[in-house]
Design an enzyme around this catalytic site. Structure first.
Site, PDB file in Angstrom:
ATOM      1  N   HIS A  96     -16.988 102.646  51.767  1.00  0.00           N
ATOM      2  CA  HIS A  96     -17.832 102.315  50.611  1.00  0.00           C
ATOM      3  C   HIS A  96     -18.547 100.986  50.825  1.00  0.00           C
ATOM      4  O   HIS A  96     -18.503 100.080  49.989  1.00  0.00           O
ATOM      5  CB  HIS A  96     -16.991 102.283  49.331  1.00  0.00           C
ATOM      6  CG  HIS A  96     -16.272 103.568  49.050  1.00  0.00           C
ATOM      7  ND1 HIS A  96     -16.942 104.717  48.663  1.00  0.00           N
ATOM      8  CD2 HIS A  96     -14.956 103.901  49.108  1.00  0.00           C
ATOM      9  CE1 HIS A  96     -16.060 105.695  48.491  1.00  0.00           C
ATOM     10  NE2 HIS A  96     -14.855 105.234  48.759  1.00  0.00           N
ATOM     11  N   ASP A 198     -25.962 116.227  33.918  1.00  0.00           N
ATOM     12  CA  ASP A 198     -26.373 116.129  35.308  1.00  0.00           C
ATOM     13  C   ASP A 198     -27.882 116.313  35.381  1.00  0.00           C
ATOM     14  O   ASP A 198     -28.484 116.933  34.490  1.00  0.00           O
ATOM     15  CB  ASP A 198     -25.673 117.191  36.160  1.00  0.00           C
ATOM     16  CG  ASP A 198     -25.742 116.891  37.652  1.00  0.00           C
ATOM     17  OD1 ASP A 198     -24.869 116.158  38.149  1.00  0.00           O
ATOM     18  OD2 ASP A 198     -26.668 117.394  38.317  1.00  0.00           O
ATOM     19  N   VAL A 239     -20.784 109.833  39.047  1.00  0.00           N
ATOM     20  CA  VAL A 239     -22.078 109.868  39.719  1.00  0.00           C
ATOM     21  C   VAL A 239     -21.912 109.421  41.170  1.00  0.00           C
ATOM     22  O   VAL A 239     -21.202 108.458  41.454  1.00  0.00           O
ATOM     23  CB  VAL A 239     -23.091 108.947  39.003  1.00  0.00           C
ATOM     24  CG1 VAL A 239     -24.409 108.916  39.750  1.00  0.00           C
ATOM     25  CG2 VAL A 239     -23.300 109.427  37.574  1.00  0.00           C
ATOM     26  N   VAL A 267     -15.245 106.579  37.647  1.00  0.00           N
ATOM     27  CA  VAL A 267     -14.753 106.983  38.968  1.00  0.00           C
ATOM     28  C   VAL A 267     -15.683 106.476  40.069  1.00  0.00           C
ATOM     29  O   VAL A 267     -15.277 106.321  41.217  1.00  0.00           O
ATOM     30  CB  VAL A 267     -14.586 108.516  39.036  1.00  0.00           C
ATOM     31  CG1 VAL A 267     -13.983 108.949  40.363  1.00  0.00           C
ATOM     32  CG2 VAL A 267     -13.704 109.012  37.892  1.00  0.00           C
ATOM     33  N   ALA A 268     -16.923 106.195  39.716  1.00  0.00           N
ATOM     34  CA  ALA A 268     -17.901 105.702  40.698  1.00  0.00           C
ATOM     35  C   ALA A 268     -17.746 104.218  40.990  1.00  0.00           C
ATOM     36  O   ALA A 268     -18.553 103.644  41.715  1.00  0.00           O
ATOM     37  CB  ALA A 268     -19.319 105.980  40.190  1.00  0.00           C
ATOM     38  N   ASP A 270     -15.926 102.514  42.935  1.00  0.00           N
ATOM     39  CA  ASP A 270     -15.835 102.073  44.323  1.00  0.00           C
ATOM     40  C   ASP A 270     -17.194 102.042  45.006  1.00  0.00           C
ATOM     41  O   ASP A 270     -17.323 101.532  46.128  1.00  0.00           O
ATOM     42  CB  ASP A 270     -14.832 102.913  45.124  1.00  0.00           C
ATOM     43  CG  ASP A 270     -15.070 104.398  45.034  1.00  0.00           C
ATOM     44  OD1 ASP A 270     -16.144 104.800  44.549  1.00  0.00           O
ATOM     45  OD2 ASP A 270     -14.184 105.169  45.450  1.00  0.00           O
TER      46      ASP A 270
END
Length: 374
Positions: A96, A198, A239, A267-268, A270
């Protein structure tokens, strides 16, 4: 080739990069495997299991870094590990890099060959090494949200699925890829009302046919996101832009519009996160409050379920690790375009466009650099 398996030192990271079965496959292929003492304990694999299949057990964290040709990890090196990196080392792990300029520069300065699981990409755009962890993170995000909705944990005190006569929670899932579709599936299974957003209408059309429950799909626009968040109990940010920073789709103003005790699971995070108010957190201190909204930003969610995560990760990474070990780096990436896309740095150069763009660094296509390695 000498392959190293270190113990992960990230906060509450219990996964291990190679199982005893994976170590055995490498040993049988003629390679040497060096495993740091205790590396597999968190996933239920003792040192004796690695030794039994022919791996060498070493006592210190520095040993695998110093003695190996290829280091296989789960998570990115932390600052205290930067000085263990050295020129010519092949590092294979989740990186990442677009979210960490210090790590990017450490890899460049030390001329590390860095292969990122999350950017190994098949011709159709699938990310085979990221997918299992995205599935786990998506599913975990809902159970984490349910936990933090409880009053004692700072939430509104609302049961995700409700009960007969009492409405369930409203869950907004932003992004309908692997993370988002798995989050929606679990939330619907628990009885929540789910709004899935989305930009791909065809993807929404497909998921509306295969997911069952109280599901609404919406095209991703600033207006739609702002409207649904005013009534959301849970927001799950799911995303992804391969190798790049996640776009900020949820503003501070949108978060402020949510009711006190609502929960945000980004969750995005990182990849810098898709919610303006999120920041990375750890399993030890997973949440913080902004405008009365609980924010969860743990960057290694699957590390909390290591028996599942290690097995799922090893299933997909081992064939690539074996290919690198058996063929050598140059031949392996020359013959496998998907693996070549996973290379983020090589010989002091950034070889992934999104990482170069993130920090204004020069980009060099990997194929232009490979002849110098002969």
């Amino acid at each position: 080739m000498i392959v190293g398996v270190p113990r992960e030192i990230k906060d509450n990271e219990y996964r291990v990069s190679i199982t005893p079965g994976g170590a055995e496959a490498l040993v049988l292929a003629g390679h040497t495997v060096i495993v740091e003492k205790g590396a597999g304990d968190g996933s239920g694999f003792g040192d004796e299991e690695y030794a039994r299949v022919g791996a060498q057990i070493v006592a210190t964290h520095a040993d695998p870094f110093q003695r190996v040709d290829m280091m296989v990890k789960v998570k990115e090196p932390l600052p205290e590990e930067y000085d263990l990196l050295r020129e010519g080392l092949i590092l294979v792990t989740f990186l990442h890099l677009a979210a960490s300029e210090p790590l990017t520069r450490a890899l460049l300065d030390r001329k590390v060959t860095a292969v990122a699981y999350e950017t190994v990409e098949l011709p159709g755009g699938a990310l085979p090494l990221l997918t299992p962890m995205s599935e786990i993170a998506g599913r975990m995000s809902v159970q984490v949200a349910a936990h933090y909705l409880e009053k004692k944990n700072g939430g509104r005190g609302k049961l995700l699925g409700g009960v007969p006569g009492v409405a369930p929670a409203n869950v907004v899932v932003l992004g309908a890829g692997v993370v988002g579709s798995n989050a929606a599936k679990i939330a619907l299974g628990m009885g929540a009302r789910v709004i899935l957003i989305d930009r791909g209408v065809d993807r929404l059309r497909y998921l509306s046919e295969v997911l069952h429950g109280d599901l609404t799909t919406l095209a991703s626009t600033h207006y739609n996101i702002a409207q649904v968040l005013m009534g959301a109990d849970v927001l799950i940010g799911a995303v992804l832009v391969t190798g790049a920073k996640a776009p900020t789709l949820v503003t501070r103003e949108m978060v402020r519009s949510m009711d006190p005790g609502a929960v945000v699971i980004d969750v995005a995070v990182d990849q810098s996160g898709c919610v303006e108010t999120t920041r990375p957190t750890t399993h030890s201190e997973p949440t913080f409050l902004i405008d009365g909204v609980v924010h969860y930003g743990v960057t290694n969610m699957p590390g909390a379920v290591p028996e599942t995560s290690t097995a799922a990760l090893s299933n997909v990474t081992l064939p690539y690790v074996l290919r690198l070990a058996n063929l050598g780096f140059v031949k392996a990436v020359s013959e496998d375009a998907a693996l070549a896309r996973g290379v983020n740095t090589f010989a002091g150069n950034v070889t992934h466009q999104a990482v170069a763009d993130a920090f204004g660094l020069p980009y060099k296509p990997l194929h232009e650099l490979l002849p110098a390695a002969h």
